[in-house]
Design a protein around this motif. Structure first.
Motif, PDB file in Angstrom:
ATOM      1  N   THR A  75      77.318 -97.277 105.343  1.00 34.13           N
ATOM      2  CA  THR A  75      76.007 -97.582 105.929  1.00 34.13           C
ATOM      3  C   THR A  75      75.494 -98.911 105.414  1.00 34.13           C
ATOM      4  O   THR A  75      75.585 -99.227 104.225  1.00 34.13           O
ATOM      5  CB  THR A  75      74.993 -96.464 105.601  1.00 34.13           C
ATOM      6  N   LYS A  77      72.271 -99.694 105.740  1.00 32.76           N
ATOM      7  CA  LYS A  77      70.853 -99.472 105.503  1.00 32.76           C
ATOM      8  C   LYS A  77      70.613 -99.036 104.043  1.00 32.76           C
ATOM      9  O   LYS A  77      71.260 -98.117 103.548  1.00 32.76           O
ATOM     10  CB  LYS A  77      70.313 -98.414 106.460  1.00 32.76           C
ATOM     11  N   ALA A  79      67.918 -97.590 102.899  1.00 33.37           N
ATOM     12  CA  ALA A  79      67.321 -96.250 102.841  1.00 33.37           C
ATOM     13  C   ALA A  79      68.402 -95.189 102.896  1.00 33.37           C
ATOM     14  O   ALA A  79      68.354 -94.177 102.180  1.00 33.37           O
ATOM     15  CB  ALA A  79      66.325 -96.076 103.974  1.00 33.37           C
ATOM     16  N   MET A  80      69.410 -95.426 103.812  1.00 37.35           N
ATOM     17  CA  MET A  80      70.482 -94.452 103.900  1.00 37.35           C
ATOM     18  C   MET A  80      71.310 -94.436 102.626  1.00 37.35           C
ATOM     19  O   MET A  80      71.733 -93.383 102.151  1.00 37.35           O
ATOM     20  CB  MET A  80      71.374 -94.784 105.115  1.00 37.35           C
ATOM     21  N   LYS A  81      71.537 -95.616 102.043  1.00 33.83           N
ATOM     22  CA  LYS A  81      72.280 -95.653 100.779  1.00 33.83           C
ATOM     23  C   LYS A  81      71.539 -94.855  99.684  1.00 33.83           C
ATOM     24  O   LYS A  81      72.143 -94.106  98.932  1.00 33.83           O
ATOM     25  CB  LYS A  81      72.468 -97.099 100.338  1.00 33.83           C
ATOM     26  N   GLU A 120      66.527 -98.703  95.440  1.00 33.20           N
ATOM     27  CA  GLU A 120      67.963 -98.606  95.215  1.00 33.20           C
ATOM     28  C   GLU A 120      68.286 -98.654  93.724  1.00 33.20           C
ATOM     29  O   GLU A 120      69.159 -97.929  93.242  1.00 33.20           O
ATOM     30  CB  GLU A 120      68.662 -99.744  95.945  1.00 33.20           C
TER      31      GLU A 120
END
Length: 1451
Positions: A75, A77, A79-81, A120
């Motif tokens: 991914t 993104k 946010a997805m990570k 992150e």
């Protein structure tokens, strides 16, 4: 489903199946849900906080984790990570054991270093926090440089400005949350043209970012950085300006997470093996954390003062620094300053770090005034020495407890106020470094040693070893405070004393140091000003910047170090207050730990003696504010009391002479107004105690003997009765000095007894016995009581009265004699054996005992005598030259005193216990012996002299002898050898009281066998006989008889009594006395004499010549019965006694006694023999057998004779004697046989004696006699034998059947009796009956008896019918014999007459007592002596008052 149905309808002949593999339902509500594998991430992450490995919904964790990581990688993104990272952290945390090592750990670390997104960053950190659950991942993190990255992120904690303020924090550190803390100008940056701009504050730098002046590529620098770096690579600027998104955690939470990770990672790599070996090289993670790039930033987190961060940093530091070679330089980071500024209460991890590291620091410390710990500990300049010692000695837990509390003890003085003061000083020393961290989180602290922190609370304290000496010496607040190592403390105290005595002013003064630092000398400067001046000059003259300034730099350093040290605050020269504390501390050590310190020789005598000498010579001794003499004297006492080695050392150092000088000076100023708090009083008290201890050692005593003036001073102190404690220690010293004979005499000559004895009378026994709680501090009488007890003990020691090993002193006969005169011998004898309370109670009470006459008069007389001599000796030095040896009490002058006993009192109190009863007995006997000749001479002159005082004293002495023998068993042995003396006193007929006392003495000694033997050897019984006959001693006859009774246990005395006519004396009393008890006792005594094996038979013969045998026997068996028998008239088978008999006996006995008495009065040694012509016992024509009158016994055959066996033996001896004579004396034979028949018929039990006597065979043999009289007598006797089964065994051995047949043929008139005898024999049963039947068959009994049945017996017997019935019974009995029945019946069947008698019973013809028809006697009478009552006339006048007749005992 519609397509399936349509296809099925048109299938034709084909079979249609449903395509369920491609069947799928789409749900619009799940369109936005993220699903990886079989799991929806939202639902899974909602259970993050509640999930556990057991409850986890994940079944294939490894596959699912790989799916998550694959999605994370694919991914783009953020946010997805982050969502994937969150899920990966959850899964790995729950299933790391299944998933095991994560191979891309390094990649995650790289992402953490590159990311600029706060979300992150936080998710990556949380994921790494789970990855470290596996040790293999930890290695990957370290290898990838993760430690440095984590350390950089830790510094962000300084940016957290919304942290809660602790209520205990001081405003010196942090004033308020909204205060601007980033105003320090620390930052520089390079412009477009690479020009340097700055310095700027952190706030200004953020404004430049907002305005676009600076960008991520702008090069920036601040203190603590190794060069210019782009803004995006500086953590503080990167995360506060360039970073995007919102963080999951605050800066503090972030730091907490990282610290926990580092702690966990360090614990994977311990510094030691399981067996304790240190691991080298140090584990890499600890090397990385302890290098200068990481460690300072970790340490500076302490300045956040966040409780969690401080605790975690402390814990991490313990992990890092354990066995770390770099631990010695960790102090340069300022960690000890930072960590002690923390105001929270969770200080246990802090304590652990301090305990581990404070002694390991390699810092420079020029100061040497403190102990070893203070030299070695980095905390020595910060904390009080006690706190440092507490940390080192008791560990972190105890230190934490003390650090947080309020303590004021000898081991630690610490309070919150002291902690606040310390933090203020530390904050002041750090100055602006804390605010700088708010502006530059990577700023590095430049270490500078802090000036020594002084605490006002410790201003007058002296710390030594691990104790504050002022508190330790405060025994009221801290009594018996435990000391861990007395020897170590003593060493430190002695060193401190030496240091204090030798203290010199410092080579550098405060003014000199101020001059070097460029400060003014007119006032004291605070630490901040001194530090700024030092920094300014150190930078200016540092050799790296100014090569010519080395000398100046070194002088500046030295000045600053001096001002930082404790020397700058010290007093110039020795401090008397400190010396006083040192001396008192040593006294405490030697008094409480005597056993521990005894093996050590005291090394402080040179200083101690010098101190005493200087103090004693000081003219201001009694007016000084701090006097050391009293404390020094007390210390001297404790040291020599502890060990003989110390006493000898003191003597060698001439300390005893120095003490004497001080003692003499202080004694000279004592007066009636002196108080216990005065220096002179305290010095006298302590020096006296010194000499008390020194007296235990021989060499010291020799020196004391030479110091004669000391004895006078000591006695002089006892004169001041108001100073009771001085008197107490003085008396104790006297007791100690009494161990030497010369010192005893010196004390006596100094008048010591005048003082000691007066103290005794101040005792109040009611205080000790009252049960009231008391204390010497508040009750003066308690002190007086104690002084009296010690004075009494001192008197005992001076006289050498004690025998116990720990109390023994040389015996001094001179002092003993004086004490006996002044206190009486009895009280002196009590001193070593009784408690002091008992003796003192006697002295202060009125007592009248055999040993002591003590009242108000005697007490006043003694006190006056002592007071007069005391006053004279104190004022003039002269007193009674004999020291009381000639003193005598007025109350004792007229008393008879023997062996220390007042005889008059003892006779009044005979039960009083005598201490030395044997010695008293001997002295009484000696006194009596010395007075006896005089008394005999006195009585021979005139009867009027009976009341002479000397005679009365002899009587008192004899009475005392009686009492001592009576109340002290065993002392009678002392009378052995004195019995001739004592018995001779019985001749003093003019003095009845003396005679009575002698009798009482004899009564007391006769219970002892040895005494009885000595009396027997003395041959003095005649005096007792004369006393027994004396009219004056009639009332004491019972006592004399008791004495004789005890003596008669000795055969020699019985023999002497027989030779001295004792039997007649006793008979005379027995016959004539009016006292029944006396007569009974005389009867008992004569009976006892008859029992003597050697002389008894002779005594009995004499008595039998005067009295009937019954009376003589009853004297032995029942004396009371003997008296009764003598008084009454009797006529029975054993006794014929009348009034005439009694009168004759009494007259003869009285005449004989008078003859004996006259003879013995003329010659006590003459012996007596019983006249042969005197014999009063006569049977007067009666036939007497065995002491029994046969005529009366035939008349009363049931009479139970006293000696049945003897009587039956004598009776059959008489029978056989008459039978042997052929019945020539027909009347006697008839009387004897009548007695046999009557008595044996009435008393069948007598037959049991016959078999063993041997008369039966001899009687049976007479059956064959041809003499008609003999044959008849033999039949009658044999007839009686057949009534006893016991006799059958003897008869079986004789031809009794043949004899009976022979006698029947000779005397047909007794055929009936013979047949009854035959019947008894045949019916006896058993083998005997068979034997007798067999004898009958051999003797042809059957034919003979059948012939009698055929004949007419009318002419031959009186009752023919009865006789025939007996014959028939006899024959039937034979026929019933089992063994011979056939033979007997055969013989009977041949008889023609037998059938006439065979079938009928003839019992009616047989009389129940067939024998009665053949006897001459009447009916049986009643047995006993009471068959005839007394016919003596009853008296018409009352008996004597001494008459006490008692009911006789029945025989």
């Amino acid at each position: 489903m519609r397509a399936f149905n349509e296809d099925r309808d048109v299938r034709g002949g084909m079979v249609i199946a449903w395509n369920h593999h491609e069947f799928e339902v789409s749900y619009p509500s799940l369109k936005d849900e993220i699903k990886i594998g079989d799991y929806y991430l939202r639902i899974l992450l909602e259970q993050e906080n509640n999930a556990s490995e057991e409850e986890s919904p994940i079944r294939k964790s490894y596959e699912f984790f790989n799916d998550l990581y694959h999605r994370f990688l694919l991914t783009p993104k953020v946010a997805m990570k982050c969502l994937c990272l969150q899920a990966m952290a959850l899964v790995y945390g729950l299933h790391h054991k299944d998933i095991k090592q994560f191979n891309d750990t390094r990649y995650i670390v790289t992402m953490l270093s590159r990311t600029c997104d706060k979300l992150e960053r936080d998710r990556l950190l949380l994921f790494l926090n789970k990855l470290i659950l596996e040790k293999s991942n930890v290695r990957e993190i370290v290898e990838a440089g993760g430690v440095r990255i984590l350390s950089d992120l830790l510094t962000l904690a300084h940016l957290h400005i919304s942290r809660a303020v602790m209520p205990t924090q001081t405003n010196v550190i942090e004033a308020s949350p909204d205060m601007a803390r980033d105003s320090e100008k620390e930052w520089y940056y390079q412009g477009i043209n690479k020009e340097r701009a700055g310095p700027f504050s952190f706030k200004e730098l953020k404004d430049f970012w907002s305005s676009g002046t600076i960008n991520p590529k702008t090069l920036c620098w601040a203190q603590g950085m190794d060069g210019w770096h782009p803004l995006s690579s500086i953590p503080q600027l990167k995360w506060s300006m360039a970073a995007t998104a919102n963080a999951v955690m605050t800066e503090s939470d972030l730091a907490t997470l990282i610290l926990n990770m580092l702690i966990t990672m360090c614990r994977y790599f311990p510094s030691r093996t399981d067996d304790g070996a240190v691991i080298r090289p140090l584990p890499r993670i600890k090397r990385l954390l302890s290098d200068p790039l990481s460690l300072p930033h970790i340490v500076q987190l302490l300045l956040t003062f966040d409780p969690v961060l401080v605790e975690k940093v402390s814990t991490l530091l313990v992990e890092i620094m354990q066995d770390n070679p770099n631990i010695s330089t960790v102090y340069t980071t300022g960690v000890f300053y930072f960590i002690l500024m923390y105001m929270g209460s969770n200080v246990l991890p802090i304590g652990r770090f301090l305990h581990m590291s404070h002694m390991q620091q390699s810092f420079r410390a020029e100061e040497n005034t403190g102990g070893d710990i203070m030299n070695q500990s980095i905390l020595g300049q910060i904390l009080p020495e006690a706190m440092v010692c507490y940390l080192e000695n008791y560990g972190a837990d105890k230190f934490a407890e003390i650090f947080l509390g309020e303590f004021d003890t000898p081991e630690v003085i610490w309070s919150n106020e002291m902690r606040r003061h310390m933090i203020e000083k530390l904050a002041s020393h750090l100055a602006d470094f804390t605010p700088r961290l708010m502006s530059n989180t990577r700023a590095l602290y430049q270490y500078c040693a802090i000036p020594h922190i002084t605490y006002p609370q410790l201003q007058h304290e002296l710390f030594c070893d691990i104790y504050y000496l002022k508190h330790l010496c405060d025994v009221e607040r801290f009594p018996d405070w435990p000391i861990k190592d007395p020897v170590a403390l003593l060493k430190r105290v002695l060193a401190a004393w030496q240091s204090e005595v030798e203290k010199q002013p410092s080579s550098m003064t405060v003014e000199d140091a101020y001059t070097e630092l460029g400060l003014e000398n007119d006032s004291r400067h605070d630490d901040a000003k001194i530090r700024k001046a030092y920094f300014r000059l150190a930078q200016k003259y540092h050799p790296d910047k100014n090569p010519d300034g080395r000398d100046k730099f070194e002088r500046v350093n030295k000045a600053y170090e001096f001002l930082c040290s404790r020397s700058a605050h010290a007093v110039d020269g020795p401090d008397p207050k400190n010396i006083l504390l040192v001396i008192r501390t040593q006294s405490i050590l030697f008094s409480r730990y005597k056993d521990v310190l005894a093996p050590y020789k005291y090394s402080g005598y040179p200083m101690l003696i010098k101190t005493i000498q200087l103090e004693a010579d000081d003219e201001q001794l009694f007016s000084k504010e701090t006097s050391l003499l009293a404390a020094a004297a007390e210390l001297t006492y404790h040291t020599i009391n502890c060990s003989a080695l110390n006493a000898e050392e003191l003597r060698r150092e001439k300390g005893l002479e120095v003490l004497q000088g001080a003692y003499n000076r202080c004694v000279s100023v004592l007066n009636a107004s002196s108080k216990p708090s005065d220096v002179a009083v305290q010095v006298c008290t302590n020096i006296a105690r010194c000499y008390t201890a020194a007296a235990s050692f021989p060499m010291c005593r020799e020196k004391l003997i030479e110091m004669s003036h000391f004895i006078k001073d000591l006695c002089h102190t006892l004169y001041f009765k108001s100073l009771l404690r001085v008197c107490l220690v003085g008396v104790e010293c006297v007791s100690a000095l009494a161990i030497d004979h010369i010192l005893q005499m010196n004390l006596l000559q100094a008048g010591i007894l005048w003082h000691l004895l007066l103290f005794l009378f101040n005792y109040d026994y009611t205080l000790d016995e009252g049960g009231v709680s008391k204390c010497e501090d508040s009750n003066q009488q308690e002190l007086s009581n104690r002084l009296a007890k010690l004075a009494l003990y001192a008197c005992g020691r001076l006289g050498g009265l004690y025998m116990e090993e720990d109390k023994v002193t040389p015996a001094n006969t001179v002092i003993q004699g004086v004490l006996q005169k002044l206190l009486t011998p009895y009280i002196v004898s009590l001193i070593p054996i009784c408690s002091s309370e008992e003796v003192l109670k006697i002295l202060t009470s009125n007592v009248e005992t055999p040993y002591l006459i003590w009242d108000n008069g005697t007490r006043t007389q003694l006190i006056d005598f002592l007071a007069i001599n005391q006053q004279a000796h104190v004022r003039t030095g002269q007193s009674d030259p004999e020291y009381g040896a000639a003193f005598e009490f007025d109350a004792h002058k007229d008393e008879l005193i023997i062996g220390g006993v007042f005889i008059r009192i003892y006779n009044e109190q005979p039960s009083f216990p005598i201490q030395k009863a044997k010695e008293l007995t001997l002295e009484l006997l000696q006194y009596i012996g010395g007075e006896t000749q005089y008394v005999h001479s006195l009585l021979s002159l005139s009867a009027a002299t009976v009341s002479h005082p000397r005679l009365a004293r002899v009587g008192d002495a004899l009475q005392a002898l009686v009492n001592v023998i009576k109340n002290n068993p065993g002392v009678e042995m002392q009378c052995i050898g004195h019995f001739k003396l004592l018995f001779s006193l019985l001749r003093l007929e003019g003095c009845v009281s003396v005679q009575q006392c002698v009798l009482a003495v004899m009564e007391g000694v006769t219970g002892n066998a040895d005494c009885v033997s000595d009396i027997a050897a003395s041959e003095v019984l005649v005096y007792l006989m004369l006393a027994l006959h004396s009219p004056a001693l009639t009332a004491d006859r019972m006592m004399s008889l008791n004495i004789l009774h005890a003596l008669m246990s000795n055969t020699k005395i019985v023999k002497e009594a027989l030779n001295k006519g004792a039997v007649m004396y006793l008979l005379n009393i027995f016959c004539s006395s009016d006292d029944g008890d006396v007569r009974e006792k005389t009867a008992e005594l004569m009976g006892k004499m008859t029992c003597d094996k050697l002389v008894g038979p002779r005594v009995r013969l004499i008595l039998l010549r005067i009295l009937p045998a019954v009376l003589v026997d009853q004297m032995r068996d029942s004396p009371s019965t003997a008296v009764y028998l003598y008084e009454a008239q009797h006529e029975n088978p054993e006794l014929i006694w009348t009034d005439e008999s009694r009168q004759n006996v009494s007259a003869v006995v009285s005449r004989l006694v008078e003859e004996i008495h006259s003879q013995q009065q003329e010659d006590p040694n003459s012996n007596w023999k019983f006249p042969e012509e005197v014999s009063l016992s006569s049977t007067s024509g009666e036939v007497v057998v065995g002491g029994v009158f046969l005529r009366l016994l035939v008349a009363n055959p049931s009479w139970v004779v006293r000696k049945p066996k003897t009587f039956i033996s004598d009776l059959f001896d008489a029978v056989l004697d008459q039978l042997a004579r052929g019945g020539s004396d027909g009347d006697t034979l008839e009387l004897v046989m009548s007695t046999v028949v009557a008595v044996l018929s009435a008393q069948r039990n007598l037959l049991e004696y016959l078999p063993q006597l041997g008369h039966i065979p001899r009687v049976v043999s007479q059956l064959h006699s041809k003499n008609l009289t003999v044959a008849r007598a033999a039949i009658l006797a044999t007839h009686q034998f057949t009534f006893s089964q016991v006799c059958f065994s003897v008869l079986e051995g004789t031809e009794v059947i043949a004899g009976l047949v022979s006698a029947m043929k000779l005397r047909p008139d007794v055929v009936g009796v013979a047949c009854e005898a035959l019947h008894n024999l045949f019916a006896g049963g058993g083998t005997s009956a068979t034997a007798f039947v067999d004898q009958g068959l051999r003797a042809n009994v059957i034919p003979y008896l059948l012939s009698l049945l055929e004949s007419k017996l009318d002419a031959q017997v009186q009752k023919p019918a009865s006789t025939k019935a007996q014959i028939v019974t006899c024959l039937k009995t034979m026929a019933a014999s089992p063994q011979h029945a056939e033979e007997v019946n055969a013989l009977l069947s041949k008889s023609a007459v037998w059938p006439q008698y065979r079938d009928q019973k003839h019992d009616l013809f047989i009389e129940s007592s067939p024998t009665a028809g053949y006897l001459m006697g009447g009916a049986p009478g009643v047995a006993g002596f009471l068959t005839q009552g007394s016919s003596r006339a009853m008296p018409s006048t009352p008996p004597s008052v001494n008459s006490t007749h008692r009911q006789p005992e029945l025989p």
